[in-house]
Design a protein around this motif. Structure first.
Motif, PDB file in Angstrom:
ATOM      1  N   VAL A 179      28.487 -55.183  60.481  1.00 27.71           N
ATOM      2  CA  VAL A 179      29.005 -54.550  61.644  1.00 27.71           C
ATOM      3  C   VAL A 179      27.856 -53.732  62.301  1.00 27.71           C
ATOM      4  N   THR A 180      26.725 -54.436  62.291  1.00 22.34           N
ATOM      5  CA  THR A 180      25.486 -53.901  63.116  1.00 22.34           C
ATOM      6  C   THR A 180      25.669 -53.724  64.464  1.00 22.34           C
ATOM      7  N   GLY A 181      26.387 -55.029  65.071  1.00 19.28           N
ATOM      8  CA  GLY A 181      26.772 -55.266  66.330  1.00 19.28           C
ATOM      9  C   GLY A 181      27.572 -54.144  66.896  1.00 19.28           C
ATOM     10  N   LEU A 182      28.600 -53.740  66.472  1.00 22.07           N
ATOM     11  CA  LEU A 182      29.643 -52.861  66.821  1.00 22.07           C
ATOM     12  C   LEU A 182      29.043 -51.522  66.661  1.00 22.07           C
ATOM     13  N   LEU A 183      28.137 -51.344  65.692  1.00 19.67           N
ATOM     14  CA  LEU A 183      27.370 -49.873  65.550  1.00 19.67           C
ATOM     15  C   LEU A 183      26.490 -49.781  66.579  1.00 19.67           C
ATOM     16  N   ASN A 184      25.719 -50.746  67.109  1.00 23.92           N
ATOM     17  CA  ASN A 184      24.822 -50.645  68.496  1.00 23.92           C
ATOM     18  C   ASN A 184      25.699 -50.551  69.471  1.00 23.92           C
ATOM     19  N   GLN A 185      26.904 -50.800  69.604  1.00 24.08           N
ATOM     20  CA  GLN A 185      27.539 -50.487  70.711  1.00 24.08           C
ATOM     21  C   GLN A 185      28.044 -49.109  70.779  1.00 24.08           C
ATOM     22  N   VAL A 186      28.322 -48.631  69.477  1.00 28.34           N
ATOM     23  CA  VAL A 186      28.554 -47.023  69.647  1.00 28.34           C
ATOM     24  C   VAL A 186      27.580 -46.289  70.013  1.00 28.34           C
TER      25      VAL A 186
ATOM     26  N   SER B 136      27.062 -43.634  73.287  1.00 27.50           N
ATOM     27  CA  SER B 136      26.676 -42.414  72.966  1.00 27.50           C
ATOM     28  C   SER B 136      25.902 -41.561  73.826  1.00 27.50           C
ATOM     29  N   ALA B 137      25.112 -42.476  74.902  1.00 33.13           N
ATOM     30  CA  ALA B 137      24.256 -41.983  75.812  1.00 33.13           C
ATOM     31  C   ALA B 137      25.144 -41.142  76.776  1.00 33.13           C
ATOM     32  N   ARG B 138      24.487 -39.897  76.971  1.00 36.68           N
ATOM     33  CA  ARG B 138      25.161 -38.902  77.786  1.00 36.68           C
ATOM     34  C   ARG B 138      26.323 -37.952  77.106  1.00 36.68           C
ATOM     35  N   CYS B 139      26.180 -38.211  75.728  1.00 35.11           N
ATOM     36  CA  CYS B 139      27.495 -37.416  75.171  1.00 35.11           C
ATOM     37  C   CYS B 139      26.765 -36.096  74.554  1.00 35.11           C
ATOM     38  N   ASP B 140      27.575 -35.164  74.711  1.00 31.32           N
ATOM     39  CA  ASP B 140      27.095 -33.765  73.813  1.00 31.32           C
ATOM     40  C   ASP B 140      27.405 -33.824  72.333  1.00 31.32           C
ATOM     41  N   ARG B 141      28.554 -34.336  72.202  1.00 31.84           N
ATOM     42  CA  ARG B 141      29.192 -34.279  70.869  1.00 31.84           C
ATOM     43  C   ARG B 141      29.494 -35.546  70.103  1.00 31.84           C
ATOM     44  N   VAL B 142      29.526 -35.819  68.963  1.00 28.88           N
ATOM     45  CA  VAL B 142      29.915 -36.817  68.135  1.00 28.88           C
ATOM     46  C   VAL B 142      30.668 -36.574  67.030  1.00 28.88           C
ATOM     47  N   VAL B 143      31.740 -36.986  66.953  1.00 29.99           N
ATOM     48  CA  VAL B 143      32.439 -36.964  65.576  1.00 29.99           C
ATOM     49  C   VAL B 143      32.637 -38.048  65.079  1.00 29.99           C
ATOM     50  N   LEU B 144      32.207 -38.184  63.643  1.00 29.81           N
ATOM     51  CA  LEU B 144      32.291 -39.309  62.819  1.00 29.81           C
ATOM     52  C   LEU B 144      32.992 -39.161  61.739  1.00 29.81           C
ATOM     53  N   ASP B 145      34.315 -39.882  61.682  1.00 32.58           N
ATOM     54  CA  ASP B 145      35.173 -39.947  60.699  1.00 32.58           C
ATOM     55  C   ASP B 145      34.826 -41.160  59.744  1.00 32.58           C
ATOM     56  N   LEU B 146      34.641 -40.844  58.259  1.00 32.99           N
ATOM     57  CA  LEU B 146      34.027 -41.581  57.303  1.00 32.99           C
ATOM     58  C   LEU B 146      35.262 -41.887  56.292  1.00 32.99           C
ATOM     59  N   THR B 147      36.394 -41.581  56.396  1.00 34.95           N
ATOM     60  CA  THR B 147      37.364 -41.424  55.587  1.00 34.95           C
ATOM     61  C   THR B 147      37.464 -42.713  54.871  1.00 34.95           C
ATOM     62  N   GLY B 148      37.455 -43.736  55.470  1.00 36.30           N
ATOM     63  CA  GLY B 148      37.640 -45.309  54.860  1.00 36.30           C
ATOM     64  C   GLY B 148      36.596 -46.047  54.540  1.00 36.30           C
ATOM     65  N   VAL B 149      35.583 -45.408  54.418  1.00 38.18           N
ATOM     66  CA  VAL B 149      34.083 -46.076  53.989  1.00 38.18           C
ATOM     67  C   VAL B 149      34.131 -46.325  52.632  1.00 38.18           C
TER      68      VAL B 149
ATOM     69  N   ALA C 247      21.787 -39.589  66.135  1.00 35.32           N
ATOM     70  CA  ALA C 247      21.356 -38.273  66.299  1.00 35.32           C
ATOM     71  C   ALA C 247      20.109 -38.289  67.396  1.00 35.32           C
ATOM     72  N   ALA C 248      19.672 -39.508  67.484  1.00 34.42           N
ATOM     73  CA  ALA C 248      18.468 -39.392  68.541  1.00 34.42           C
ATOM     74  C   ALA C 248      19.094 -39.373  69.988  1.00 34.42           C
ATOM     75  N   ARG C 249      20.216 -39.637  70.010  1.00 31.59           N
ATOM     76  CA  ARG C 249      20.717 -39.587  71.529  1.00 31.59           C
ATOM     77  C   ARG C 249      21.456 -38.459  72.008  1.00 31.59           C
ATOM     78  N   VAL C 250      22.203 -37.811  70.966  1.00 35.72           N
ATOM     79  CA  VAL C 250      22.930 -36.488  71.134  1.00 35.72           C
ATOM     80  C   VAL C 250      22.291 -35.208  70.918  1.00 35.72           C
ATOM     81  N   SER C 251      22.532 -34.168  71.586  1.00 34.44           N
ATOM     82  CA  SER C 251      21.857 -32.983  71.386  1.00 34.44           C
ATOM     83  C   SER C 251      22.493 -32.315  70.240  1.00 34.44           C
ATOM     84  N   ALA C 252      23.630 -31.918  69.612  1.00 31.36           N
ATOM     85  CA  ALA C 252      24.075 -31.194  68.601  1.00 31.36           C
ATOM     86  C   ALA C 252      24.135 -32.094  67.493  1.00 31.36           C
ATOM     87  N   PRO C 253      24.220 -31.714  66.322  1.00 29.69           N
ATOM     88  CA  PRO C 253      24.416 -32.414  65.104  1.00 29.69           C
ATOM     89  C   PRO C 253      25.727 -33.269  65.277  1.00 29.69           C
TER      90      PRO C 253
END
Length: 100
Positions: free
Chosen positions: A27-34, A38-51, A66-72
């Motif tokens: 799934v690396t290609g899809l993750l790279n798209q995400v 994320s550029a210019r996003c202030d906030r990211v919410v990551l749901d890992l329920t189904g991992v 984390a390197a692209r967004v300012s907030a955890p």
């Protein structure tokens, strides 16, 4: 939501991401798209329920976000084994984990 292993929605400066199944090189290609989205996003919410698997590919993904967004990155639906991986590798410093 359909059965894609990686899904995301961006709304203004918020990025919502859902992962399911194995977070591995397949799934690396899809993750790279995400990460690119994320550029210019202030906030990211990551749901890992189904991992079901989370290793180096998942850690690289979290680090890239984390390197692209300012907030955890806010993590929801955290399986205990993923919490362990994040904590043992020190990556928990890059995310806001749910309280047990």
């Amino acid at each position: 939501m359909d059965e894609n292993p990686v899904q995301w929605v961006r709304s203004d400066r918020l990025l919502l991401v859902w992962l399911r199944g194995a977070v591995d090189p397949a799934v690396t290609g899809l993750l790279n798209q995400v990460v690119a989205t994320s550029a210019r996003c202030d906030r990211v919410v990551l749901d890992l329920t189904g991992v079901t698997f989370f290793g180096a590919t998942g850690l690289n993904f979290v680090s890239g976000l984390a390197a692209r967004v300012s907030a955890p990155i806010v993590v929801s639906g955290l399986p205990e084994f993923v919490r362990t991986v994040l904590t043992r590798t020190g990556m928990d410093a890059l995310v806001s984990l749910p309280v047990r």
